[in-house]
Scaffold this motif. Structure first.
Motif, short mmCIF file in Angstrom:
data_model
loop_
_atom_site.label_atom_id
_atom_site.label_comp_id
_atom_site.label_asym_id
_atom_site.label_seq_id
_atom_site.Cartn_x
_atom_site.Cartn_y
_atom_site.Cartn_z
N PRO A 155 0.81 -1.14 -0.04
CA PRO A 155 -0.02 0.06 0.04
C PRO A 155 0.82 1.22 0.04
O PRO A 155 0.37 2.15 -0.92
CB PRO A 155 -0.68 -0.12 1.22
CG PRO A 155 -1.03 -1.61 1.37
CD PRO A 155 0.25 -2.13 1.16
N LEU A 156 1.82 1.31 0.82
CA LEU A 156 2.65 2.66 0.69
C LEU A 156 3.42 2.47 -0.60
O LEU A 156 3.66 3.76 -1.02
CB LEU A 156 3.40 2.60 2.11
CG LEU A 156 4.32 3.90 2.31
CD1 LEU A 156 3.45 5.17 2.28
CD2 LEU A 156 5.04 3.70 3.47
N LEU A 157 4.00 1.65 -0.72
CA LEU A 157 4.91 1.54 -1.98
C LEU A 157 4.31 2.11 -3.23
O LEU A 157 4.62 2.82 -3.96
CB LEU A 157 5.82 0.32 -2.06
CG LEU A 157 6.55 0.23 -3.08
CD1 LEU A 157 7.68 1.12 -3.17
CD2 LEU A 157 7.31 -1.09 -3.27
N ASP A 158 2.98 1.52 -3.30
CA ASP A 158 2.29 2.01 -4.60
C ASP A 158 1.98 3.49 -4.67
O ASP A 158 1.96 3.98 -5.81
CB ASP A 158 0.95 1.07 -4.81
CG ASP A 158 0.01 1.35 -3.70
OD1 ASP A 158 0.22 2.21 -2.65
OD2 ASP A 158 -1.30 0.89 -3.70
N ARG A 159 1.54 3.92 -3.54
CA ARG A 159 1.32 5.52 -3.50
C ARG A 159 2.67 6.26 -4.05
O ARG A 159 2.50 7.17 -4.93
CB ARG A 159 0.93 5.97 -2.36
CG ARG A 159 -0.41 5.57 -2.10
CD ARG A 159 -1.38 6.22 -1.03
NE ARG A 159 -0.43 6.04 0.24
CZ ARG A 159 -0.85 5.32 1.33
NH1 ARG A 159 -1.77 4.33 0.83
NH2 ARG A 159 -0.18 5.29 2.41
N VAL A 160 3.64 5.94 -3.14
CA VAL A 160 5.17 6.43 -3.53
C VAL A 160 5.54 6.19 -5.26
O VAL A 160 5.88 7.27 -5.80
CB VAL A 160 6.17 5.90 -2.70
CG1 VAL A 160 7.57 6.45 -3.22
CG2 VAL A 160 5.99 6.34 -1.32
N TYR A 161 5.32 5.10 -5.69
CA TYR A 161 5.61 4.83 -7.03
C TYR A 161 4.93 5.51 -7.92
O TYR A 161 5.14 5.92 -8.99
CB TYR A 161 5.28 3.26 -7.03
CG TYR A 161 5.88 2.81 -8.37
CD1 TYR A 161 7.07 3.11 -8.92
CD2 TYR A 161 5.10 2.04 -9.47
CE1 TYR A 161 7.84 2.41 -10.43
CE2 TYR A 161 5.59 1.51 -10.63
CZ TYR A 161 6.83 1.75 -10.86
OH TYR A 161 7.23 1.45 -12.43
N GLY A 184 8.57 -5.48 -4.60
CA GLY A 184 7.28 -5.15 -4.05
C GLY A 184 6.26 -5.42 -5.29
O GLY A 184 4.92 -4.81 -5.02
N GLY A 185 6.59 -5.77 -6.34
CA GLY A 185 5.58 -5.94 -7.31
C GLY A 185 5.93 -4.82 -8.36
O GLY A 185 5.29 -4.92 -9.36
N ILE A 186 6.77 -4.01 -8.33
CA ILE A 186 7.20 -2.98 -9.19
C ILE A 186 7.41 -3.70 -10.73
O ILE A 186 6.99 -3.09 -11.66
CB ILE A 186 8.27 -2.06 -8.99
CG1 ILE A 186 7.86 -1.04 -7.70
CG2 ILE A 186 8.61 -0.96 -9.97
CD1 ILE A 186 9.04 -0.31 -7.18
N ALA A 187 8.39 -4.72 -10.65
CA ALA A 187 8.43 -5.52 -11.70
C ALA A 187 7.91 -6.97 -11.37
O ALA A 187 8.05 -7.47 -9.99
CB ALA A 187 9.71 -5.56 -12.26
#
Length: 258
Positions: free
Chosen positions: A184-190, A247-250
């Motif tokens: 959740p946090l990473l997806d917003r930052v990304y 984290g799923g970025i790739a």
């Protein structure tokens, strides 16, 4: 215009980023993007992944684990600049023969020049062709790789069927692609980085932000890990699985022709 991610049922055929285009219109638009960024392709990937693409590509070739015996034949699709092909050649102790296929001649030119500088041209063949219509016989290759390219192919299902066709029985399919962040946090930052930072930086560095805008939008349109795995399975591959990076970025998807 839609920002919704496509599914295993399709949708990428007419999605140029968030814009909907007519059948047959996407490929020329994508070609133009890569003509414009070919000379700065490494920089583009560094911006898109904060430099992590180099580690992800190392992981891809490590998982492939190409044979070190002469005769191993690999096809790298949408790999014009040679990033994956060079790694495969080196990982095989320069015994593998890798065909680099790309629809974009500008990208292939960069790859050929880089191969000559590295002294590995003898291990490589560069072919300008479409991933949807591979100019090779059935059962020709031990491995098929594609890194950050399949989301730019209009008919992904056709490209996957072609991958299955040209692989030998027992052959390996590996696809590295930007995917869906599951933190959740990473997806917003990304998202903030992708949409607010990458296009302006691209314009500052290259004088052109449109290619970068398309690329970040295309990432959000691409099917998530589960849906893409379903597409690979539908093409005939077995033992389909994937590994998430950062984290799923790739995500790195694997399948076998059995």
């Amino acid at each position: 215009m839609s920002e919704q991610r496509t599914t295993a049922d399709g949708g990428m055929e007419t999605a140029y980023g968030f814009k909907q285009v007519g059948q047959g219109e996407k490929q020329p638009l994508v070609n133009e993007v890569f003509h414009r960024v070919a000379d700065r392709y490494d920089l583009m990937n560094d911006l898109m992944s904060a430099g992590l693409h180099r580690l992800w590509k190392d992981g891809m070739v490590s998982w492939l684990n190409p044979s070190k015996r002469p005769g191993f034949k690999s096809l790298d699709v949408a790999g014009g600049t040679g990033d994956i092909a060079f790694r495969i050649v080196e990982a095989s102790n320069r015994n593998a023969d890798v065909t680099v296929l790309d629809i974009n001649g500008s990208m292939l030119k960069v790859g050929e020049e880089r191969a000559q500088k590295r002294g590995i041209s003898e291990n490589l063949t560069f072919v300008e062709a479409n991933a949807e219509e591979l100019p090779f016989e059935d059962n020709s290759f031990d491995a098929y790789t594609i890194a950050f390219g399949i989301r730019n192919v209009p008919r992904i299902d056709v490209a996957l069927s072609e991958a299955y066709r040209v692989l030998k029985p027992g052959g390996r399919f590996l696809c590295l692609e930007f995917s869906e962040v599951d933190m959740p946090l990473l997806d917003r930052v990304y998202d903030e980085w992708s949409f607010r930072a990458i296009p302006p930086i691209g314009k500052m560095v290259t004088g052109d932000d449109e290619p970068y805008r398309y690329l970040v939008e295309s990432i959000r349109k691409f099917p998530n890990q589960k849906d893409f795995a379903a597409m690979i399975t539908r093409a005939g591959f077995s033992r389909v699985t994937w590994r998430d990076y950062s984290g799923g970025i790739a995500a790195l998807h694997s399948g076998w022709k059995i």
